[in-house]
Design a protein around this motif. Structure first.
Motif, PDB file in Angstrom:
ATOM      1  N   UNK A 179      67.565  52.034  84.973  1.00 21.13           N
ATOM      2  CA  UNK A 179      66.958  52.624  86.161  1.00 21.13           C
ATOM      3  C   UNK A 179      67.513  54.003  86.458  1.00 21.13           C
ATOM      4  N   UNK A 180      66.719  54.775  87.209  1.00 19.68           N
ATOM      5  CA  UNK A 180      67.178  55.991  87.869  1.00 19.68           C
ATOM      6  C   UNK A 180      67.141  55.720  89.375  1.00 19.68           C
ATOM      7  N   UNK A 181      68.133  56.239  90.077  1.00 22.74           N
ATOM      8  CA  UNK A 181      68.150  56.111  91.529  1.00 22.74           C
ATOM      9  C   UNK A 181      68.255  57.494  92.150  1.00 22.74           C
ATOM     10  N   UNK A 182      67.587  57.657  93.296  1.00 18.14           N
ATOM     11  CA  UNK A 182      67.596  58.911  94.037  1.00 18.14           C
ATOM     12  C   UNK A 182      68.389  58.683  95.321  1.00 18.14           C
ATOM     13  N   UNK A 203      69.622  66.157  96.921  1.00 23.03           N
ATOM     14  CA  UNK A 203      69.415  64.860  96.285  1.00 23.03           C
ATOM     15  C   UNK A 203      70.317  64.753  95.058  1.00 23.03           C
ATOM     16  N   UNK A 204      70.904  63.579  94.884  1.00 21.90           N
ATOM     17  CA  UNK A 204      71.649  63.263  93.673  1.00 21.90           C
ATOM     18  C   UNK A 204      70.881  62.176  92.924  1.00 21.90           C
ATOM     19  N   UNK A 205      70.704  62.380  91.641  1.00 22.92           N
ATOM     20  CA  UNK A 205      70.013  61.415  90.796  1.00 22.92           C
ATOM     21  C   UNK A 205      71.036  60.747  89.885  1.00 22.92           C
ATOM     22  N   UNK A 206      70.926  59.441  89.745  1.00 25.06           N
ATOM     23  CA  UNK A 206      71.844  58.698  88.886  1.00 25.06           C
ATOM     24  C   UNK A 206      71.063  57.927  87.837  1.00 25.06           C
ATOM     25  N   UNK A 262      71.840  66.953  90.204  1.00 24.35           N
ATOM     26  CA  UNK A 262      71.679  67.382  91.592  1.00 24.35           C
ATOM     27  C   UNK A 262      70.506  68.343  91.701  1.00 24.35           C
ATOM     28  N   UNK A 263      69.693  68.155  92.734  1.00 18.03           N
ATOM     29  CA  UNK A 263      68.678  69.142  93.117  1.00 18.03           C
ATOM     30  C   UNK A 263      68.875  69.441  94.593  1.00 18.03           C
TER      31      UNK A 263
END
Length: 770
Positions: free
Chosen positions: A724-727, A715-718, A707-708
């Motif tokens: 992949x990374x998703x925002x 924003x949560x980053x996965x 989390x930022x």
């Protein structure tokens, strides 16, 4: 928007594309990831020697040589892989080419694109080069075409055909008045093109394999070509004929004609034309063109040979840049070929880490490699240490923090010393074991000895020579040869752990033969045997305060032993599987233990009793996610999230999920977010504990969340198995970006100071600016 990875630390062969360390195979540092059919020309040093440019997948990273920081990442909006790039001779313009057949002209200091145009090639651009005036750009494509562009007036000037296969090398003649362009393609010939006549003037044939570089003499009358056919050829450009073929006995990736003023500094007495080669032998060598003799060669470093994939000279800065097959960047002072700076791009699996320096200013890393890497924590600049010839298995540091030891599968040990400037050198080496040396421990009171344990079932005690402790001793004379003072066969099977007592008078050993033993130092006299474990021992540790030894075993137990009579004081069965490590903390009042399943436990030591301070019970499966936020602890297990009060460690709420085991958890000011085995991301309201949304998009297990938060948005980053990374915007619960940079499953995320760190099974860590 999340900008492209600011920093990529590679741990697998290949990648950095640096970075003070990354990338992917085939490129650089991996400073580059190149397509298999392209020549990996992925690094450039500017004329001032202050910046290194490295391809990193879809971007070019600009690395500051002095600080080791990535100043800027340049990425086109199409987010396609970069296949070639070139910096102009005046250091003002950078041009990149992507798989999408687009060329971008950058004002790289500002990080902005000033022009974007179609390459017109029918296949990706494989190489490019500027002319000496920085106004013309030549591109060579996989379609066999060579094109020339005027980047000032913004139009194409020439289109040359006739090269079979991929054109992997283009370069202009250094005299702009001659208007000559040279190219090489799959047929291993060199074509000379006249820009004035728009024709091919000559096809020069001498090589039998790919031509890897072209370089010119100061007067412009002579050209040097290098190839993977293990020869360099000197050409007369007036007659277009080869005047000499020099066998160099290695596949050459780059050759540089040296200015006359550089050669005398290398103790080369002969005059005339000299050139430097870099190739699969991993050494920089200087050759005399007239005789074809090698007149200078770098000393062969210890350890397995690492080839060189690139070499370039920044004459005005007096620096030479070379890149190894492990994607490490090496900067040399051009006059003396003395190494000035290193940036590491290859770490592989990390086996051991230790802090170095009186104030823990550095770390030393042992990875799945014969080399050690020492990182300065403030700048992440790196020293690559060569001494072993096989994988380094363990490290230990002496009390003062400047002297440390390593052991490896090559059956040897090395002692290293850091000076006040932070430079590390090998000062002593020892051998004598007949199998891999898997554990090492240094003396605790003073820098007097170290102990090693091996698969050959023996331990050896190595005294530290007085010469190593003298402040005036310099490493220039080479490492001192260590002699073992005592050798003792201690066990019937592999020795997995050795520990030296705080008073340096006792040694404990733990083995696969299910026993631990106590020995008197320095002669390794057996004092007693600790028997009782049902399987092999992984770790032994002395208490810093009491006459007690702790052992951890594959039978899932921890035992405390009395040193006086070797009796078992207590057996603790807090783990359900192998206990791999035990460590005394809080001045011996607590014990940490880690196992192969589910838990790290904290124990209070009261007399001879270990009291589990608190164990989180009621977990229905492996705990794969654990996050502390504010006053609560969140644990993720099979379709369950449990919320614990950190003060009392009582479970106060249970959230039921779907999608299999919970692999990751993140907590924002308003939401609880979890990622699951079956690709789902669930979101709960943090106050009501009601599920408000399920986010879909990943096609693999969601391994990590981060989390930022800013005053304006969260924003949560996965990160997922699908690479992949998703925002995700938590304001409207939608995916705003999908990032495909890693080459393997992304398994870890971390956030610090507005930056996102991602780690993956491709052995890279990437740093993203948000």
């Amino acid at each position: 928007m999340l900008s492209s990875a600011r920093w990529s630390l590679s741990t697998k062969a290949g990648r950095c594309r640096y970075q003070p360390r990354d990338g992917q195979r085939g490129g650089a540092g991996r400073g580059c990831r190149s397509l298999s059919w392209l020549r990996p020309f992925c690094h450039q040093l500017d004329q001032t020697g202050q910046h290194v440019f490295c391809v990193c997948g879809t971007k070019v990273n600009v690395l500051d040589v002095a600080s080791g920081a990535v100043l800027r990442s340049l990425e086109q909006e199409d987010q396609e892989d970069i296949t070639a790039f070139e910096l102009s001779p005046d250091d003002q313009v950078l041009v990149t080419a992507t798989r999408a057949l687009l060329l971008a002209q950058w004002a790289w200091r500002e990080g902005s694109i000033t022009r974007l145009w179609k390459a017109i090639h029918t296949a990706p651009v494989a190489t490019m080069a500027f002319d000496p005036t920085s106004t013309l750009l030549a591109t060579g494509g996989c379609d066999g075409a060579v094109r020339v562009w005027d980047i000032v007036r913004h139009y194409g000037t020439h289109h040359f055909r006739g090269s079979p296969g991929v054109v992997h090398l283009v370069t202009f003649h250094p005299d702009p008045a001659r208007l000559l362009l040279f190219s090489s393609a799959a047929d291993a010939t060199i074509r000379m093109w006249s820009l004035q006549d728009q024709s091919c003037l000559a096809v020069m044939t001498a090589h039998y394999s790919a031509v890897t570089s072209l370089t010119f003499s100061a007067d412009g009358h002579t050209m040097l070509s290098s190839g993977r056919d293990k020869i360099c050829v000197i050409w007369d450009l007036q007659s277009h004929q080869a005047t000499r073929t020099v066998p160099v006995f290695e596949s050459v990736e780059a050759a540089v004609l040296l200015p006359e003023e550089l050669v005398p500094k290398l103790d080369v007495k002969s005059k005339g034309l000299h050139f430097l080669t870099a190739g699969d032998q991993g050494l920089l060598r200087v050759w005399e063109a007239a005789s074809g003799q090698c007149v200078y060669a770098q000393p062969q470093p210890p350890g397995p040979r690492q080839g060189l994939t690139h070499c370039t000279l920044a004459q005005s800065a007096g620096l030479l840049l070379s890149v190894t097959t492990d994607h490490n960047l090496l900067l040399y002072e051009a006059r003396s070929l003395q190494l000035q700076k290193q940036f590491a791009g290859y770490s592989e699996e990390v086996l051991d880490v230790r802090f170095l320096g009186p104030e823990d200013s550095h770390i030393v890393v042992a990875s799945n490699s014969p080399s050690l890497k020492v990182f300065e924590l403030q700048t992440m600049t790196c020293q690559i240490l060569h001494g072993h010839t096989d994988i380094v298995l363990a490290l230990d540091v002496f009390r003062k923090g400047r002297l440390f030891a390593s052991c490896a599968k090559d059956q040897s040990i090395c002692i290293w010393r850091m000076n006040k400037a932070g430079r590390v050198a090998c000062v002593a080496q020892g051998s004598g074991h007949t199998h891999s040396v898997g554990t090492i421990c240094c003396s605790r009171l003073k820098e007097t000895f170290l102990v090693t344990g091996s698969q050959d079932c023996t331990v050896k005690l190595w005294p530290i020579p007085e010469a190593l402790l003298s402040k005036g001793t310099a490493p220039d004379s080479g490492p001192i040869l260590l002699q073992a003072q005592a050798t003792q066969r201690c066990h019937d099977k592999d020795i997995n752990s050795v520990a030296v007592a705080p008073n340096d008078k006792l040694l404990a050993t733990g083995s696969q033969d299910r026993t631990a033993k106590l020995w008197a130092l320095p002669h390794c006299q057996l004092l007693g045997i600790f028997s009782g474990h049902r399987r092999g021992l992984w770790c032994v540790q002395f208490s810093p305060m009491d006459q007690v030894l702790a052992t951890a075993s594959a039978d899932g137990t921890i035992k405390l032993w009395a040193l006086q009579d070797f009796s078992c004081l207590k057996t603790f069965e807090g783990h359900d599987a192998s206990v791999l490590k035990v460590v005394f903390v809080s001045r011996g009042t607590q014990l940490l233990s880690s196992g192969s399943l589910k838990a790290i436990k904290v124990w209070d030591i009261v007399g001879t009793e270990l009291k589990l301070k608190k164990e989180l019970t009621g977990l229905n499966h492996w705990v794969r996610a654990l996050v502390a936020a504010q006053s609560y602890l969140y644990s993720g297990s099979y379709q369950t999230i449990k919320i614990w009060d950190i003060r009392t460690l009582d479970c106060i709420h249970v959230l039921q999920t779907s999608g299999g085991s919970v692999y990751s958890i993140a907590v924002t000011n308003h939401h609880i977010v979890c990622g699951t085995y079956e690709n789902l991301i669930h979101v709960w309201d943090i106050e009501s504990k009601e599920q408000v949304r399920t986010l879909t998009g990943h096609v693999g297990t969601v391994y990590a969340l981060a989390v930022i938060s800013t005053p304006d948005q969260t924003k949560v980053f996965s990160a997922s198995y699908d690479r992949s990374l998703r925002v995700w915007s938590m304001d409207n619960m939608i995916c705003t970006q999908t990032l495909l940079r890693h080459q393997g499953s992304v398994t870890a995320l971390a956030v610090s100071r507005g930056r996102l760190f991602s780690g993956a099974v491709d052995s890279t860590v990437k740093v993203w600016t948000c």
